[in-house]
Design a protein around this motif. Structure first.
Motif, PDB file in Angstrom:
ATOM      1  N   MET A   1       6.230 -20.194  22.344  1.00 12.51           N
ATOM      2  CA  MET A   1       7.091 -20.540  21.235  1.00 12.51           C
ATOM      3  C   MET A   1       6.291 -20.439  19.946  1.00 12.51           C
ATOM      4  O   MET A   1       5.156 -20.851  19.880  1.00 12.51           O
ATOM      5  CB  MET A   1       7.610 -21.960  21.397  1.00 12.51           C
ATOM      6  N   GLU A   2       6.953 -19.915  18.946  1.00 15.10           N
ATOM      7  CA  GLU A   2       6.280 -19.743  17.667  1.00 15.10           C
ATOM      8  C   GLU A   2       7.226 -20.137  16.531  1.00 15.10           C
ATOM      9  O   GLU A   2       8.423 -19.886  16.592  1.00 15.10           O
ATOM     10  CB  GLU A   2       5.881 -18.265  17.655  1.00 15.10           C
ATOM     11  N   LEU A   3       6.680 -20.812  15.526  1.00 13.36           N
ATOM     12  CA  LEU A   3       7.429 -21.122  14.312  1.00 13.36           C
ATOM     13  C   LEU A   3       7.051 -20.084  13.266  1.00 13.36           C
ATOM     14  O   LEU A   3       5.886 -19.949  12.927  1.00 13.36           O
ATOM     15  CB  LEU A   3       7.097 -22.518  13.790  1.00 13.36           C
ATOM     16  N   ILE A   4       8.055 -19.355  12.780  1.00 16.91           N
ATOM     17  CA  ILE A   4       7.812 -18.284  11.816  1.00 16.91           C
ATOM     18  C   ILE A   4       8.697 -18.480  10.587  1.00 16.91           C
ATOM     19  O   ILE A   4       9.706 -19.173  10.643  1.00 16.91           O
ATOM     20  CB  ILE A   4       8.101 -16.904  12.436  1.00 16.91           C
ATOM     21  N   LYS A   5       8.302 -17.851   9.504  1.00 19.91           N
ATOM     22  CA  LYS A   5       9.195 -17.773   8.354  1.00 19.91           C
ATOM     23  C   LYS A   5      10.376 -16.901   8.767  1.00 19.91           C
ATOM     24  O   LYS A   5      10.215 -15.943   9.536  1.00 19.91           O
ATOM     25  CB  LYS A   5       8.485 -17.121   7.159  1.00 19.91           C
ATOM     26  N   PRO A   6      11.573 -17.206   8.281  1.00 15.35           N
ATOM     27  CA  PRO A   6      12.733 -16.371   8.619  1.00 15.35           C
ATOM     28  C   PRO A   6      12.476 -14.902   8.269  1.00 15.35           C
ATOM     29  O   PRO A   6      11.914 -14.604   7.219  1.00 15.35           O
ATOM     30  CB  PRO A   6      13.852 -16.960   7.761  1.00 15.35           C
ATOM     31  N   ARG A   7      12.873 -14.032   9.193  1.00 16.16           N
ATOM     32  CA  ARG A   7      12.663 -12.590   9.011  1.00 16.16           C
ATOM     33  C   ARG A   7      13.922 -11.834   9.408  1.00 16.16           C
ATOM     34  O   ARG A   7      14.637 -12.230  10.327  1.00 16.16           O
ATOM     35  CB  ARG A   7      11.501 -12.101   9.881  1.00 16.16           C
ATOM     36  N   GLU A   8      14.123 -10.742   8.727  1.00 12.69           N
ATOM     37  CA  GLU A   8      15.310  -9.911   8.934  1.00 12.69           C
ATOM     38  C   GLU A   8      15.464  -9.464  10.381  1.00 12.69           C
ATOM     39  O   GLU A   8      16.578  -9.353  10.881  1.00 12.69           O
ATOM     40  CB  GLU A   8      15.240  -8.710   7.998  1.00 12.69           C
ATOM     41  N   GLU A   9      14.376  -9.232  11.063  1.00 10.03           N
ATOM     42  CA  GLU A   9      14.457  -8.752  12.443  1.00 10.03           C
ATOM     43  C   GLU A   9      15.163  -9.734  13.379  1.00 10.03           C
ATOM     44  O   GLU A   9      15.610  -9.355  14.462  1.00 10.03           O
ATOM     45  CB  GLU A   9      13.068  -8.427  12.989  1.00 10.03           C
TER      46      GLU A   9
END
Length: 175
Positions: free
Chosen positions: A1-9
């Protein structure tokens, strides 16, 4: 699990998660009307950047960092982190809000998502975290309590909804 900044993909995955909320009447997390998705896509990443820096915030909204939880290319959930609140604001807004897509409920994702978020908030040197959930949201109550949340009281928000307020103490010296 990873927390990421929102991305279009992950926009299509996000849309599917929102659709699950509508189909299952999950009123706590319906970020946009489904037929407004194309409009939302055009502006949301810039809006998230603005929310983070405090530019053009909607009336009354505090600075907010948004992260998406993903696992193996699948959107699992979303968090909002509000690290710059005074205690009164924290008890109103909560430092953290989170949601897990409906198809991933009751699989431990909420507990892990909040656990990772509590690690992330430590970077802001916050050791007293406030978090709220709807009074009848048994799943969120369990998630918060599993992460050390202690019930403070029940409050009524601006829309007349009853929310349980919890307090979590983080030991910053144990990083």
């Amino acid at each position: 699990m990873e927390l990421i900044k929102p991305r279009e993909e992950f926009f299509d995955e996000y849309y599917e998660a929102c659709k699950e909320s509508y189909e299952n009447d999950v009123t706590e997390w319906m970020p946009f009307e489904l037929d407004h998705f194309n409009q939302w896509k055009k502006h949301i990443l810039k809006a998230y950047d603005n929310y983070e820096t405090g530019i053009n915030l909607p009336e009354g909204m505090p600075r907010t960092y948004t992260y998406w939880c993903v696992e193996n290319g699948e959107f699992i959930g979303e968090i909002q982190l509000r690290p710059f609140l005074n205690e009164e604001e924290a008890k109103k807004w909560g430092h953290i809000s989170y949601s897990v897509r409906y198809s991933r409920w009751k699989q431990g994702w909420g507990t892990e998502l909040l656990r990772h978020t509590l690690l992330k908030i430590q970077k802001f040197n916050i050791n007293h975290v406030y978090i709220a959930c709807r009074e009848n949201n048994i799943g969120s109550i369990k998630v918060i309590e599993k992460n050390g949340g202690r019930f403070i009281n029940t409050v009524i928000d601006e829309e007349g909804i009853l929310n349980n307020l919890y307090h979590i103490v983080i030991n910053l010296t144990a990083k």
